[in-house]
Each structure stands twice: as C-alpha cells, then as structure tokens.
Design a protein around this motif. Structure first.
Motif, PDB file in Angstrom:
ATOM      1  N   UNK A 155       0.953  -1.237  -0.022  1.00 32.60           N
ATOM      2  CA  UNK A 155       0.021   0.028   0.054  1.00 32.60           C
ATOM      3  C   UNK A 155       0.862   1.212  -0.003  1.00 32.60           C
ATOM      4  N   UNK A 156       0.372   2.221  -0.026  1.00 34.96           N
ATOM      5  CA  UNK A 156       1.004   3.570   0.159  1.00 34.96           C
ATOM      6  C   UNK A 156       0.770   3.915   1.583  1.00 34.96           C
ATOM      7  N   UNK A 157       1.510   4.191   2.383  1.00 34.41           N
ATOM      8  CA  UNK A 157       1.715   4.534   3.891  1.00 34.41           C
ATOM      9  C   UNK A 157       1.760   6.173   3.959  1.00 34.41           C
ATOM     10  N   UNK A 158       0.829   6.418   4.667  1.00 33.11           N
ATOM     11  CA  UNK A 158       0.663   7.725   5.036  1.00 33.11           C
ATOM     12  C   UNK A 158       0.836   8.467   6.499  1.00 33.11           C
ATOM     13  N   UNK A 159       1.612   9.189   6.828  1.00 32.44           N
ATOM     14  CA  UNK A 159       1.820   9.589   8.293  1.00 32.44           C
ATOM     15  C   UNK A 159       0.766  10.783   8.396  1.00 32.44           C
ATOM     16  N   UNK A 160       0.126  11.034   9.863  1.00 29.29           N
ATOM     17  CA  UNK A 160      -0.777  11.879   9.885  1.00 29.29           C
ATOM     18  C   UNK A 160      -0.563  12.433  11.415  1.00 29.29           C
ATOM     19  N   UNK A 161      -0.945  13.687  11.509  1.00 34.66           N
ATOM     20  CA  UNK A 161      -0.807  14.488  12.919  1.00 34.66           C
ATOM     21  C   UNK A 161      -2.403  14.914  13.121  1.00 34.66           C
ATOM     22  N   UNK A 162      -2.360  14.895  14.664  1.00 33.26           N
ATOM     23  CA  UNK A 162      -3.679  15.392  15.197  1.00 33.26           C
ATOM     24  C   UNK A 162      -3.163  16.308  16.304  1.00 33.26           C
ATOM     25  N   UNK A 163      -3.786  17.513  16.263  1.00 33.11           N
ATOM     26  CA  UNK A 163      -3.542  18.432  17.295  1.00 33.11           C
ATOM     27  C   UNK A 163      -4.940  18.849  18.111  1.00 33.11           C
ATOM     28  N   UNK A 164      -5.461  18.067  18.990  1.00 35.82           N
ATOM     29  CA  UNK A 164      -6.702  18.201  19.469  1.00 35.82           C
ATOM     30  C   UNK A 164      -7.651  17.592  18.302  1.00 35.82           C
ATOM     31  N   UNK A 165      -9.033  17.378  19.108  1.00 32.97           N
ATOM     32  CA  UNK A 165      -9.973  17.029  18.284  1.00 32.97           C
ATOM     33  C   UNK A 165      -9.887  15.733  17.956  1.00 32.97           C
ATOM     34  N   UNK A 166     -10.957  15.297  17.118  1.00 29.29           N
ATOM     35  CA  UNK A 166     -10.857  14.014  16.677  1.00 29.29           C
ATOM     36  C   UNK A 166     -10.511  13.526  15.194  1.00 29.29           C
ATOM     37  N   UNK A 167     -10.022  14.547  14.384  1.00 24.70           N
ATOM     38  CA  UNK A 167      -9.636  14.212  12.947  1.00 24.70           C
ATOM     39  C   UNK A 167      -8.256  14.645  13.038  1.00 24.70           C
ATOM     40  N   UNK A 168      -7.528  13.675  11.947  1.00 22.45           N
ATOM     41  CA  UNK A 168      -6.216  13.957  11.682  1.00 22.45           C
ATOM     42  C   UNK A 168      -6.047  15.123  10.403  1.00 22.45           C
ATOM     43  N   UNK A 169      -5.693  16.244  10.736  1.00 22.86           N
ATOM     44  CA  UNK A 169      -5.688  17.322   9.866  1.00 22.86           C
ATOM     45  C   UNK A 169      -4.353  17.411   9.037  1.00 22.86           C
ATOM     46  N   UNK A 170      -3.315  17.007   9.428  1.00 17.83           N
ATOM     47  CA  UNK A 170      -2.265  17.036   8.541  1.00 17.83           C
ATOM     48  C   UNK A 170      -1.661  15.714   8.234  1.00 17.83           C
ATOM     49  N   UNK A 171      -1.370  15.720   6.925  1.00 19.41           N
ATOM     50  CA  UNK A 171      -0.966  14.406   6.308  1.00 19.41           C
ATOM     51  C   UNK A 171       0.289  14.545   5.349  1.00 19.41           C
ATOM     52  N   UNK A 172       1.012  13.355   5.312  1.00 14.89           N
ATOM     53  CA  UNK A 172       2.278  13.479   4.714  1.00 14.89           C
ATOM     54  C   UNK A 172       1.942  13.046   3.078  1.00 14.89           C
ATOM     55  N   UNK A 173       2.969  13.086   2.251  1.00 12.90           N
ATOM     56  CA  UNK A 173       2.940  12.941   0.759  1.00 12.90           C
ATOM     57  C   UNK A 173       2.588  11.343   0.590  1.00 12.90           C
ATOM     58  N   UNK A 174       2.836  10.288   1.639  1.00 13.09           N
ATOM     59  CA  UNK A 174       2.772   9.167   1.341  1.00 13.09           C
ATOM     60  C   UNK A 174       4.366   8.412   0.869  1.00 13.09           C
ATOM     61  N   UNK A 175       4.212   7.152   1.214  1.00 17.20           N
ATOM     62  CA  UNK A 175       5.574   6.417   0.852  1.00 17.20           C
ATOM     63  C   UNK A 175       5.111   4.995   0.356  1.00 17.20           C
ATOM     64  N   UNK A 176       5.313   4.547  -0.662  1.00 15.87           N
ATOM     65  CA  UNK A 176       4.962   3.195  -1.186  1.00 15.87           C
ATOM     66  C   UNK A 176       5.661   1.982  -0.493  1.00 15.87           C
ATOM     67  N   UNK A 177       4.935   1.132  -0.165  1.00 18.97           N
ATOM     68  CA  UNK A 177       5.355  -0.139   0.260  1.00 18.97           C
ATOM     69  C   UNK A 177       4.994  -1.258  -0.631  1.00 18.97           C
TER      70      UNK A 177
END
Length: 121
Positions: free
Chosen positions: A95-117
């Motif tokens: 898959x393409x793997x994505x990193x995400x960050x959440x600062x408060x709340x329930x949703x991840x608002x920040x995402x990386x560009x992804x890396x293929x595995x």
C-alpha cells in the motif's frame, strides 16, 4: 501548519522488514497525536497505528488488528519523528503508507505525501 515527510518505503520480500519514518515540523511535536494509515489504489484509506498522548510524556499506542504483533509505532520527540517498524511483512501489506498528525479534536488534519511499500510473494 504542520508539515510531514515520510521516508523508508520500498520493495521487500514477504517475511521481510521495513522501517518507515515521518519527520514533522513544529515546536510542540510531543503534544501531537501521530498516526499511520495506508491505502491501496481503489480502496479507502485504513488505520494502521497511532501514538496518542494521554498526559505528560505518556503515550497510548494502538494498532489495527491486521498488524498487531508485527508492526510497532514509536516516536523520538527530540527528533520530531515518528516511526513504523514493520516486521513479518505480507503481500497484503502492500500500500501507500501515510503519516498523519492530530492536534486536538478527533480528526487528523495534517498528512504526509505518502510512501509506497510493496511486499512481493
């Protein structure tokens, strides 16, 4: 604004290992909840693992059932980096793997560009 940059993807044979890294911007990385997600073309993005701050320097880690016992999420707050160690890889982990960050709340608002595995059988 938080910027995330993943690295470490690649091609590996089934049973092998890879370690993904995600470098984050910002001065308060230790307060971010960090997650790893993955997506196969044509399918919805799915949760893989998360490191959620529950107080002070204590973090709760959670995993999708499909990766429990094989994947480990960790973080180095001094380096503003979160890792995903993937062992005993299976072709279905491709898959393409994505990193995400959440600062408060329930949703991840920040995402990386992804890396293929890609895991070959």
């Amino acid at each position: 604004q938080v910027q995330l940059v993943e690295s470490g993807g690649g091609l590996v044979q089934a049973g092998g290992s890879l370690r993904l890294s995600c470098a984050a911007s910002g001065r308060t990385f230790s307060t971010y909840d960090m997650g790893w997600f993955r997506q196969v073309s044509g399918k919805e993005r799915e949760f893989v693992a998360c490191s959620r701050r529950i107080g002070g320097s204590t973090y709760y880690r959670d995993y999708a059932d499909s990766v429990k016992g094989r994947f480990t999420i960790s973080r180095d707050n001094a380096k503003n980096t979160v890792y995903l160690q993937m062992n005993s890889l299976k072709p279905e982990d491709t898959a393409v793997y994505y990193c995400a960050a959440r600062i408060g709340g329930l949703e991840y608002h920040y995402w990386g560009q992804g890396t293929q595995v890609t895991v070959s059988s």
